[in-house]
Scaffold this motif. Sequence first.
Motif, PDB file in Angstrom:
ATOM      1  N   ARG A  42       0.851  -1.313  -0.061  1.00  0.00           N
ATOM      2  CA  ARG A  42       0.035  -0.083   0.079  1.00  0.00           C
ATOM      3  C   ARG A  42       0.899   1.277   0.028  1.00  0.00           C
ATOM      4  NH1 ARG A  42      -4.977  -0.524   2.785  1.00  0.00           N
ATOM      5  NH2 ARG A  42      -4.723   1.377   3.812  1.00  0.00           N
ATOM      6  N   VAL A  58      -3.702   6.874  -4.009  1.00  0.00           N
ATOM      7  CA  VAL A  58      -3.593   5.655  -3.201  1.00  0.00           C
ATOM      8  C   VAL A  58      -3.206   4.371  -4.422  1.00  0.00           C
ATOM      9  CG1 VAL A  58      -4.754   3.910  -1.865  1.00  0.00           C
ATOM     10  CG2 VAL A  58      -5.459   6.223  -1.522  1.00  0.00           C
ATOM     11  N   ILE A 116      -2.460   0.271  -4.363  1.00  0.00           N
ATOM     12  CA  ILE A 116      -2.755  -0.941  -3.729  1.00  0.00           C
ATOM     13  C   ILE A 116      -2.360  -2.151  -4.560  1.00  0.00           C
ATOM     14  CG2 ILE A 116      -3.924  -2.474  -2.090  1.00  0.00           C
ATOM     15  CD1 ILE A 116      -5.540  -0.091  -1.235  1.00  0.00           C
ATOM     16  N   LYS A 117      -1.444  -3.022  -4.166  1.00  0.00           N
ATOM     17  CA  LYS A 117      -1.323  -4.133  -4.894  1.00  0.00           C
ATOM     18  C   LYS A 117      -1.190  -5.226  -4.326  1.00  0.00           C
ATOM     19  CE  LYS A 117       0.449  -6.576  -8.533  1.00  0.00           C
ATOM     20  NZ  LYS A 117      -0.537  -7.043  -9.516  1.00  0.00           N
ATOM     21  N   ARG A 118      -1.893  -6.450  -4.661  1.00  0.00           N
ATOM     22  CA  ARG A 118      -1.756  -7.598  -3.969  1.00  0.00           C
ATOM     23  C   ARG A 118      -1.346  -8.980  -5.012  1.00  0.00           C
ATOM     24  NH1 ARG A 118      -6.687  -9.808  -5.568  1.00  0.00           N
ATOM     25  NH2 ARG A 118      -8.171  -8.143  -5.782  1.00  0.00           N
ATOM     26  N   ARG A 173       0.965   2.365  -9.146  1.00  0.00           N
ATOM     27  CA  ARG A 173      -0.204   2.851  -9.296  1.00  0.00           C
ATOM     28  C   ARG A 173      -0.707   4.242  -8.514  1.00  0.00           C
ATOM     29  NH1 ARG A 173      -3.577  -3.020  -8.497  1.00  0.00           N
ATOM     30  NH2 ARG A 173      -2.796  -4.050 -10.230  1.00  0.00           N
ATOM     31  N   GLU A 177      -2.409   7.388 -10.934  1.00  0.00           N
ATOM     32  CA  GLU A 177      -3.476   8.116 -10.254  1.00  0.00           C
ATOM     33  C   GLU A 177      -3.054   9.444 -10.411  1.00  0.00           C
ATOM     34  OE1 GLU A 177      -6.580   6.720  -8.914  1.00  0.00           O
ATOM     35  OE2 GLU A 177      -5.917   5.026  -9.970  1.00  0.00           O
ATOM     36  N   MET A 229     -11.362 -10.467   1.577  1.00  0.00           N
ATOM     37  CA  MET A 229     -10.508 -10.966   1.360  1.00  0.00           C
ATOM     38  C   MET A 229      -9.486 -10.648   2.625  1.00  0.00           C
ATOM     39  SD  MET A 229      -7.349 -11.146  -1.453  1.00  0.00           S
ATOM     40  CE  MET A 229      -8.200 -12.429  -2.506  1.00  0.00           C
ATOM     41  N   PHE A 251     -12.438  -6.925  -2.401  1.00  0.00           N
ATOM     42  CA  PHE A 251     -11.290  -6.798  -3.352  1.00  0.00           C
ATOM     43  C   PHE A 251     -12.247  -7.131  -4.834  1.00  0.00           C
ATOM     44  CE2 PHE A 251     -11.462 -11.281  -4.961  1.00  0.00           C
ATOM     45  CZ  PHE A 251     -11.982 -12.095  -4.050  1.00  0.00           C
ATOM     46  N   VAL A 252     -11.619  -6.878  -5.970  1.00  0.00           N
ATOM     47  CA  VAL A 252     -12.417  -7.010  -7.206  1.00  0.00           C
ATOM     48  C   VAL A 252     -10.954  -7.564  -8.057  1.00  0.00           C
ATOM     49  CG1 VAL A 252     -13.297  -6.069  -9.196  1.00  0.00           C
ATOM     50  CG2 VAL A 252     -13.872  -5.378  -6.762  1.00  0.00           C
ATOM     51  N   ASP A 253     -11.200  -8.616  -9.168  1.00  0.00           N
ATOM     52  CA  ASP A 253     -10.288  -8.738  -9.898  1.00  0.00           C
ATOM     53  C   ASP A 253     -11.183  -8.699 -11.217  1.00  0.00           C
ATOM     54  OD1 ASP A 253      -8.118  -9.723  -8.403  1.00  0.00           O
ATOM     55  OD2 ASP A 253      -8.962 -11.897  -8.302  1.00  0.00           O
ATOM     56  N   GLU A 312      -5.531  -6.649 -17.113  1.00  0.00           N
ATOM     57  CA  GLU A 312      -6.193  -7.390 -15.615  1.00  0.00           C
ATOM     58  C   GLU A 312      -5.715  -6.512 -14.444  1.00  0.00           C
ATOM     59  OE1 GLU A 312      -5.505 -11.399 -15.514  1.00  0.00           O
ATOM     60  OE2 GLU A 312      -5.738 -11.761 -17.501  1.00  0.00           O
ATOM     61  N   GLU A 313      -6.717  -6.175 -13.676  1.00  0.00           N
ATOM     62  CA  GLU A 313      -6.158  -5.471 -12.471  1.00  0.00           C
ATOM     63  C   GLU A 313      -6.756  -5.991 -11.206  1.00  0.00           C
ATOM     64  OE1 GLU A 313      -4.518  -2.346 -12.287  1.00  0.00           O
ATOM     65  OE2 GLU A 313      -4.081  -2.693 -14.061  1.00  0.00           O
ATOM     66  N   ASP A 314      -5.670  -6.330 -10.093  1.00  0.00           N
ATOM     67  CA  ASP A 314      -6.260  -6.770  -8.764  1.00  0.00           C
ATOM     68  C   ASP A 314      -6.539  -5.377  -8.125  1.00  0.00           C
ATOM     69  OD1 ASP A 314      -3.219  -6.816  -9.142  1.00  0.00           O
ATOM     70  OD2 ASP A 314      -3.731  -6.237  -7.166  1.00  0.00           O
ATOM     71  N   VAL A 315      -7.877  -5.369  -7.577  1.00  0.00           N
ATOM     72  CA  VAL A 315      -8.187  -4.077  -6.884  1.00  0.00           C
ATOM     73  C   VAL A 315      -8.683  -4.486  -5.461  1.00  0.00           C
ATOM     74  CG1 VAL A 315      -9.811  -2.173  -6.847  1.00  0.00           C
ATOM     75  CG2 VAL A 315      -8.808  -2.955  -9.184  1.00  0.00           C
ATOM     76  N   THR A 316      -8.012  -3.714  -4.496  1.00  0.00           N
ATOM     77  CA  THR A 316      -8.387  -3.817  -3.216  1.00  0.00           C
ATOM     78  C   THR A 316      -8.711  -2.448  -2.510  1.00  0.00           C
ATOM     79  OG1 THR A 316      -6.297  -5.501  -3.264  1.00  0.00           O
ATOM     80  CG2 THR A 316      -7.496  -4.870  -0.899  1.00  0.00           C
ATOM     81  N   ALA A 317      -9.878  -2.571  -1.641  1.00  0.00           N
ATOM     82  CA  ALA A 317     -10.300  -1.539  -1.007  1.00  0.00           C
ATOM     83  C   ALA A 317      -9.154  -1.035   0.045  1.00  0.00           C
ATOM     84  CB  ALA A 317     -11.628  -1.926  -0.227  1.00  0.00           C
ATOM     85  N   PRO A 318      -8.936   0.468   0.190  1.00  0.00           N
ATOM     86  CA  PRO A 318      -8.122   0.835   1.080  1.00  0.00           C
ATOM     87  C   PRO A 318      -8.644   0.501   2.603  1.00  0.00           C
ATOM     88  CG  PRO A 318      -9.053   2.671  -0.083  1.00  0.00           C
ATOM     89  CD  PRO A 318      -9.937   1.542  -0.657  1.00  0.00           C
ATOM     90  N   ARG A 371     -14.151   1.637  -7.184  1.00  0.00           N
ATOM     91  CA  ARG A 371     -12.724   1.885  -7.219  1.00  0.00           C
ATOM     92  C   ARG A 371     -12.033   1.123  -8.599  1.00  0.00           C
ATOM     93  NH1 ARG A 371      -8.407   3.532  -4.314  1.00  0.00           N
ATOM     94  NH2 ARG A 371      -6.958   2.371  -4.242  1.00  0.00           N
ATOM     95  N   HIS A 427     -12.563   2.940 -11.589  1.00  0.00           N
ATOM     96  CA  HIS A 427     -11.548   3.947 -11.764  1.00  0.00           C
ATOM     97  C   HIS A 427     -10.135   3.769 -12.182  1.00  0.00           C
ATOM     98  CE1 HIS A 427      -9.856   7.922 -10.894  1.00  0.00           C
ATOM     99  NE2 HIS A 427      -9.100   7.446  -9.803  1.00  0.00           N
ATOM    100  N   ARG A 428      -9.683   2.727 -11.409  1.00  0.00           N
ATOM    101  CA  ARG A 428      -8.790   2.148 -11.761  1.00  0.00           C
ATOM    102  C   ARG A 428      -8.304   1.464 -13.370  1.00  0.00           C
ATOM    103  NH1 ARG A 428      -4.087   0.372 -11.535  1.00  0.00           N
ATOM    104  NH2 ARG A 428      -3.478   2.630 -11.063  1.00  0.00           N
TER     105      ARG A 428
END
Lengths: 201, 254
Positions: A134, A156, A158-160, A181, A185, B173, B186-188, B206-212, B237, B240-241
């Motif tokens: 993060r 912000v 965030i990468k997982r 990322r 932004e 997650m 989370f969203v893939d 392809e984006e892995d998106v995770t809420a803050p 989010r 937007h990403r």
Amino acid sequence: MTRRPLGHLGGLALLAWIAVAQGCSSTSALDVGYPDARSNASLLAAAPPRRVDVAGVADRRSDTERIGTSSKSGKTVVTTRPVPDIVREALLLEIVKNGHAVGTGRPDALIQAEVNDFSLDGVDGFSFMQYVGRVVIGVTVADARSGQRLLSRHYVGIKRSRVEKASEEAGRHVMDAALARALHEFATDPEMVAVLARVGS
Amino acid sequence: MTGDLMAPGLDHWISRLTAVAAILLLALTASGCAPSTTTPAAPPPPVARPAEPTLSVAIVGTGQSQFAVDEPSAQPGRTLDEVLRWYPYGGMLRPLAGVLHRAVNRYFHTDRGRTIDPALPTPPSSIVGQAMARSLRASGRFTEVRVLDGEPTGDGQPADMIVRVTVPTWGVMRVRSGDPDLVSGFVDARALMVARSTGVVVWETEEDVTAPQRLPLESLTRDRDLARQELVGVLERAGHRLASELLYSRSGEL
């Protein structure tokens, strides 16, 4: 001339010491960064070329001593360079890549930035490790002539990522991506473009 | 003879040196008098700036989405994995352990998934598509951005580009170990942009998106509205990403 037996023993002792020191080291240092090759001109280039001053980046993280702790070994995870320096370099690169000049002549805009988060979490899973990186960067833009604050935003990133085996390389990759990322932004924020277009015009 | 030959050369060099000294003096004086802030700036590096927008885009949410509550720390599977490491033929049994682990997880996931399923009125890919459209409109890089309910037909004004958005998985997650563990939405998400006239894929990601936000799982299972808010938030989010990555990688060509 023959080698003394002590020389061999000394060499072995040195190797053993290095192995022990590395194995027992309580710190894992990641070389996190935003490489030049991964950045390019984007929406921020839609603003006319401006001269921008970027002040030193303030470190507002709750824990400035580390970016995380390894869940298995308990090692402290740090970056090889100070986090504010990493973030400032990344911001400068992004601004220059978008055709704006930094630190030359009388500036049109002043940018102040702060790091609010720069952390790496590792979560153990079944046969894998999940990393979550993060990065939260606060950016404030002011008109250099009037000093008036024009925009204040947080970006912000965030990468997982799931990997089969925990490694420093995987952690660094995740932090690199989270930083990228956050910078993307910043570079694609229409309000930032509008503010840069307004100053100095 | 020698002196005669030397004399004109010396005069010549003295006059040249005097001229250079005068120029240097002038330059130094000028720079000393000028305010330091008006030092001419180095010209910014040449950059291809985006031209006026000419393209229109239509976004279509498509495909099936699976909701999951993913807690990678499920103990039965992990323990079995640790045991197999010490067993000589552990490698051969590992696929079987994986199946067993997934079965255990599925049982727990299904249960928890039902508890916090926000029952959205629209498909997740549609929410992602709407959010992506808002960000693309705000960028000003397209003449028009529309969101379609389904694949475009021959009716109406065709868009130059079609973006197909899919959300294969989304949900909650675990993102931090602790007591309690913390979870995030989370969203893939995937996006594919195709030129309508040629059918050529011009961009995909392809984006892995995770809420803050990071919350204990219980706070989401207890409060249905909070869970819904978090999950809609992370879907938006994701939209937007996707827009941000499209604008970042393709601004020079839009």
